[in-house]
Design a protein around this motif. Structure first.
Motif, mmCIF file in Angstrom:
data_model
loop_
_atom_site.group_PDB
_atom_site.id
_atom_site.type_symbol
_atom_site.label_atom_id
_atom_site.label_comp_id
_atom_site.label_asym_id
_atom_site.label_seq_id
_atom_site.Cartn_x
_atom_site.Cartn_y
_atom_site.Cartn_z
ATOM 1 N N PRO A 31 -14.909 3.020 -6.272
ATOM 2 C CA PRO A 31 -13.593 2.571 -6.730
ATOM 3 C C PRO A 31 -12.518 2.881 -5.703
ATOM 4 N N GLY A 32 -11.656 1.893 -5.465
ATOM 5 C CA GLY A 32 -10.608 2.044 -4.463
ATOM 6 C C GLY A 32 -9.226 1.822 -5.052
ATOM 7 N N LEU A 33 -8.324 2.750 -4.795
ATOM 8 C CA LEU A 33 -6.941 2.673 -5.262
ATOM 9 C C LEU A 33 -6.004 2.599 -4.071
ATOM 10 N N THR A 34 -5.095 1.640 -4.093
ATOM 11 C CA THR A 34 -4.057 1.559 -3.064
ATOM 12 C C THR A 34 -2.699 1.761 -3.716
ATOM 13 N N VAL A 35 -1.952 2.728 -3.195
ATOM 14 C CA VAL A 35 -0.606 3.024 -3.689
ATOM 15 C C VAL A 35 0.400 2.514 -2.673
ATOM 16 N N VAL A 36 1.388 1.761 -3.152
ATOM 17 C CA VAL A 36 2.426 1.213 -2.287
ATOM 18 C C VAL A 36 3.720 1.959 -2.576
#
Length: 285
Positions: A31-36
């Motif tokens: 699982p991959g999470l990207t926070v902007v």
């Protein structure tokens, strides 16, 4: 007694770490999470650092995209379009608040619903309202229910939950979650008449109004469970202090359990963000 959000969050992260390892072994998916993050808001930077660290600690992929405060709305929309189309990104979170020149609702609506791990997209709100199992549910409301169950047990049927606050982020979704647990639910707000009397009916009282130490002991039924969502910075004795929406010192001896601030709902919010990212990877990865 205090309802320990730090320990509850640690327990949930441990469960998620096992799920992540299983997904890697059985499906070759991490699982991959990207926070902007747009701008230099100090509180937002702290939140993002905590999210990135905890994501990596349980074996997930965590990426952070930092954009200048001068970033245009169009530039942010293009960034989100790229993330929507990136199969390695299962969860997208845009840290709020955004600079004033950017329309938050437009940004939220642009995130692909299946990657909207904040659970703010209208599609996920509708799925939650309909009781659909694949809804990505806002993280703080999820945490509130988990902490209530941690104190009261898994069966909340028949409990009267009173929610102070009707925001789209906490008040409305948490009311739906308690309804799904077969609670009787009352939503109170700024126009509610005789608010203290309404609150005294609560078996579970959730305070989410953004007013420091607003709820006093005479608002709380003896033995009630109090979930304090508020995070307010005040000055006391010449020092900055973090307090909730509930007057903790006044209320703690009246109720059977209360979440402290800090150390209550806050840690659970991040843990539920990770939970949503794992769910997104399971459902759509």
């Amino acid at each position: 007694m205090n309802i320990d959000g730090k320990q509850a969050a640690a327990d949930l992260r441990a469960e998620l770490a096992v799920e992540v390892a299983t997904m890697q072994a059985e499906r070759n998916i991490t699982p991959g999470l990207t926070v902007v993050l747009v701008g230099e808001d100090p509180a937002s930077q702290v939140y993002v650092r905590n999210k990135v660290k905890q994501t990596r600690d349980i074996g997930m992929i965590s990426n952070e995209i930092k954009l200048a405060d001068s970033t245009t709305e169009e530039e942010l929309l293009m960034t989100l379009a790229s993330l929507n189309n990136d199969a390695s990104v299962h969860g997208i979170l845009v840290q709020l608040p955004l600079p004033k020149h950017i329309n938050e609702q437009k940004i939220i609506a642009t995130i692909a619903p299946e990657k909207d791990v904040d659970g703010f997209h209208a599609m996920n709100s509708g799925r939650l309202l309909n009781g659909e199992s694949d809804a990505l549910v806002p993280c703080t409301p999820q945490g509130c229910v988990i902490l209530a169950k941690r104190h009261l047990g898994d069966d909340l049927s028949g409990k009267h939950a009173v929610i102070i606050g009707r925001s789209n982020i906490v008040g409305k979704p948490v009311s739906i979650l308690f309804l799904q647990e077969n609670c009787t639910v009352t939503i109170a707000h700024s126009r509610t008449q005789d608010l203290p009397a309404i609150c005294r009916q609560a078996d579970i009282l959730v305070a989410a109004v953004g007013r420091p130490e607003f709820v006093k002991a005479d608002w709380v039924k003896a033995g009630a469970t109090v979930i304090d969502v508020g995070i307010n910075r005040i000055e006391r004795d010449g020092k900055n202090k973090l307090v909730g929406d509930v007057d903790f010192a006044d209320v703690q001896d009246k109720c059977s359990g209360i979440t402290p601030v800090p150390g209550g709902v806050g840690p659970m919010t991040i843990a539920c963000l990770l939970k949503n990212t794992v769910a997104a990877a399971k459902n759509y990865g």
